[in-house]
Design a protein around this motif. Structure first.
Motif, PDB file in Angstrom:
ATOM      1  N   LEU A  89       9.308 -31.670 -25.220  1.00  0.00           N
ATOM      2  CA  LEU A  89       7.904 -31.363 -25.466  1.00  0.00           C
ATOM      3  C   LEU A  89       7.031 -31.721 -24.257  1.00  0.00           C
ATOM      4  O   LEU A  89       6.124 -30.974 -23.891  1.00  0.00           O
ATOM      5  CB  LEU A  89       7.408 -32.074 -26.717  1.00  0.00           C
ATOM      6  N   VAL A  90       7.307 -32.857 -23.628  1.00  0.00           N
ATOM      7  CA  VAL A  90       6.533 -33.259 -22.453  1.00  0.00           C
ATOM      8  C   VAL A  90       6.751 -32.265 -21.314  1.00  0.00           C
ATOM      9  O   VAL A  90       5.793 -31.816 -20.666  1.00  0.00           O
ATOM     10  CB  VAL A  90       6.913 -34.694 -22.014  1.00  0.00           C
ATOM     11  N   VAL A  91       8.002 -31.873 -21.070  1.00  0.00           N
ATOM     12  CA  VAL A  91       8.301 -30.914 -19.999  1.00  0.00           C
ATOM     13  C   VAL A  91       7.682 -29.548 -20.327  1.00  0.00           C
ATOM     14  O   VAL A  91       7.127 -28.881 -19.457  1.00  0.00           O
ATOM     15  CB  VAL A  91       9.825 -30.809 -19.779  1.00  0.00           C
ATOM     16  N   ALA A  92       7.746 -29.135 -21.591  1.00  0.00           N
ATOM     17  CA  ALA A  92       7.177 -27.845 -21.988  1.00  0.00           C
ATOM     18  C   ALA A  92       5.669 -27.817 -21.765  1.00  0.00           C
ATOM     19  O   ALA A  92       5.122 -26.837 -21.247  1.00  0.00           O
ATOM     20  CB  ALA A  92       7.511 -27.555 -23.447  1.00  0.00           C
ATOM     21  N   ILE A  93       4.992 -28.905 -22.131  1.00  0.00           N
ATOM     22  CA  ILE A  93       3.543 -28.968 -21.921  1.00  0.00           C
ATOM     23  C   ILE A  93       3.223 -28.918 -20.435  1.00  0.00           C
ATOM     24  O   ILE A  93       2.318 -28.201 -19.996  1.00  0.00           O
ATOM     25  CB  ILE A  93       2.953 -30.235 -22.581  1.00  0.00           C
ATOM     26  N   ALA A  94       3.981 -29.666 -19.627  1.00  0.00           N
ATOM     27  CA  ALA A  94       3.743 -29.673 -18.178  1.00  0.00           C
ATOM     28  C   ALA A  94       3.970 -28.278 -17.587  1.00  0.00           C
ATOM     29  O   ALA A  94       3.169 -27.805 -16.765  1.00  0.00           O
ATOM     30  CB  ALA A  94       4.650 -30.691 -17.498  1.00  0.00           C
ATOM     31  N   LEU A  95       5.029 -27.593 -17.994  1.00  0.00           N
ATOM     32  CA  LEU A  95       5.293 -26.251 -17.474  1.00  0.00           C
ATOM     33  C   LEU A  95       4.238 -25.246 -17.928  1.00  0.00           C
ATOM     34  O   LEU A  95       3.849 -24.359 -17.166  1.00  0.00           O
ATOM     35  CB  LEU A  95       6.684 -25.784 -17.910  1.00  0.00           C
ATOM     36  N   LEU A  96       3.758 -25.373 -19.149  1.00  0.00           N
ATOM     37  CA  LEU A  96       2.725 -24.461 -19.639  1.00  0.00           C
ATOM     38  C   LEU A  96       1.423 -24.648 -18.867  1.00  0.00           C
ATOM     39  O   LEU A  96       0.756 -23.673 -18.502  1.00  0.00           O
ATOM     40  CB  LEU A  96       2.503 -24.664 -21.133  1.00  0.00           C
ATOM     41  N   GLY A 135       2.304 -35.399 -30.378  1.00  0.00           N
ATOM     42  CA  GLY A 135       1.497 -36.463 -30.977  1.00  0.00           C
ATOM     43  C   GLY A 135       2.038 -36.896 -32.318  1.00  0.00           C
ATOM     44  O   GLY A 135       2.087 -38.104 -32.632  1.00  0.00           O
ATOM     45  N   TYR A 136       2.447 -35.921 -33.132  1.00  0.00           N
ATOM     46  CA  TYR A 136       3.025 -36.271 -34.439  1.00  0.00           C
ATOM     47  C   TYR A 136       4.318 -37.053 -34.260  1.00  0.00           C
ATOM     48  O   TYR A 136       4.556 -38.051 -34.945  1.00  0.00           O
ATOM     49  CB  TYR A 136       3.290 -34.995 -35.246  1.00  0.00           C
ATOM     50  N   LEU A 137       5.152 -36.620 -33.329  1.00  0.00           N
ATOM     51  CA  LEU A 137       6.419 -37.293 -33.080  1.00  0.00           C
ATOM     52  C   LEU A 137       6.195 -38.734 -32.620  1.00  0.00           C
ATOM     53  O   LEU A 137       6.853 -39.671 -33.117  1.00  0.00           O
ATOM     54  CB  LEU A 137       7.192 -36.502 -32.017  1.00  0.00           C
ATOM     55  N   LEU A 138       5.221 -38.910 -31.703  1.00  0.00           N
ATOM     56  CA  LEU A 138       4.943 -40.265 -31.215  1.00  0.00           C
ATOM     57  C   LEU A 138       4.343 -41.146 -32.309  1.00  0.00           C
ATOM     58  O   LEU A 138       4.644 -42.348 -32.385  1.00  0.00           O
ATOM     59  CB  LEU A 138       4.012 -40.204 -30.001  1.00  0.00           C
ATOM     60  N   SER A 139       3.527 -40.560 -33.183  1.00  0.00           N
ATOM     61  CA  SER A 139       2.969 -41.364 -34.275  1.00  0.00           C
ATOM     62  C   SER A 139       4.073 -41.819 -35.229  1.00  0.00           C
ATOM     63  O   SER A 139       4.011 -42.932 -35.781  1.00  0.00           O
ATOM     64  CB  SER A 139       1.899 -40.573 -35.030  1.00  0.00           C
ATOM     65  N   GLN A 140       5.076 -40.979 -35.421  1.00  0.00           N
ATOM     66  CA  GLN A 140       6.192 -41.371 -36.296  1.00  0.00           C
ATOM     67  C   GLN A 140       7.033 -42.471 -35.649  1.00  0.00           C
ATOM     68  O   GLN A 140       7.568 -43.339 -36.348  1.00  0.00           O
ATOM     69  CB  GLN A 140       7.064 -40.148 -36.616  1.00  0.00           C
ATOM     70  N   PHE A 141       7.139 -42.426 -34.312  1.00  0.00           N
ATOM     71  CA  PHE A 141       7.832 -43.506 -33.611  1.00  0.00           C
ATOM     72  C   PHE A 141       7.087 -44.824 -33.784  1.00  0.00           C
ATOM     73  O   PHE A 141       7.688 -45.866 -34.053  1.00  0.00           O
ATOM     74  CB  PHE A 141       7.950 -43.204 -32.111  1.00  0.00           C
ATOM     75  N   ILE A 159      -1.167 -26.387 -26.820  1.00  0.00           N
ATOM     76  CA  ILE A 159      -1.842 -27.203 -27.837  1.00  0.00           C
ATOM     77  C   ILE A 159      -0.906 -27.491 -28.998  1.00  0.00           C
ATOM     78  O   ILE A 159      -0.852 -28.615 -29.517  1.00  0.00           O
ATOM     79  CB  ILE A 159      -3.141 -26.523 -28.297  1.00  0.00           C
ATOM     80  N   VAL A 160      -0.127 -26.493 -29.421  1.00  0.00           N
ATOM     81  CA  VAL A 160       0.840 -26.705 -30.509  1.00  0.00           C
ATOM     82  C   VAL A 160       1.895 -27.721 -30.075  1.00  0.00           C
ATOM     83  O   VAL A 160       2.249 -28.633 -30.844  1.00  0.00           O
ATOM     84  CB  VAL A 160       1.487 -25.364 -30.926  1.00  0.00           C
TER      85      VAL A 160
END
Length: 158
Positions: free
Chosen positions: A50-57, A26-32, A19-20
């Protein structure tokens, strides 16, 4: 082997980290999108991480769930299985183990080994003796039956 509570704790920690990481993504994409953050190799690598970390988690969480489902529960040999067909009011009945079921599942192994040792390793004879005492004195704790059998064998040897 991990207990059920440890698996729950690990699963909650994995979900919290995911979740973190999703919040940071989400914050990073909003800044983009708002063009406050330049699109360069560094920010691309952070986003990819971050995407790979979320997928692995999430994959780790599914492995944890699969491990919990396939983990063999050690059923007690003395407790009969629940019936397959339940009455209509089954969801509303709170089932509790009876005193005899609780005592059967918590037989002192030391008493069992001691009786079997006294009978020269004859486990079947020990069980027959305990069952005979159980029939003659119903409703007693399981350890009491084993202790009584030990006392009977020791008394007979004198």
């Amino acid at each position: 082997m991990m207990s059920f509570n440890q698996l729950i704790l690990i699963g909650v920690l994995i979900l919290f980290v995911a979740i973190v990481a999703a919040g940071l993504l989400g914050y990073l994409l909003s800044q983009f999108i708002q063009r406050f953050l330049p699109v360069d190799a560094f920010t691309f690598l952070i986003t990819l991480f971050l995407v790979v970390a979320i997928a692995l988690l999430i994959y780790g969480l599914f492995l944890l769930i699969k491990r919990q489902r396939t983990q063999p529960s050690s059923p007690s040999r003395n407790v009969p299985p629940e019936p397959l067909e339940l009455p209509v009011e089954a969801p509303f009945i709170r089932r509790r183990r009876t005193k005899s079921q609780l005592s059967q599942s918590s037989v002192d192994r030391e008493l069992q080994y001691r009786l079997i040792h006294l009978l020269a390793g004859d486990e079947a004879a020990a069980k027959r003796l305990v069952n005979r005492i159980r029939q003659n004195h119903p409703g007693m704790p399981e350890n009491w039956y084993w202790q009584r059998a030990i006392e009977d064998v020791e008394r007979d040897r004198l």
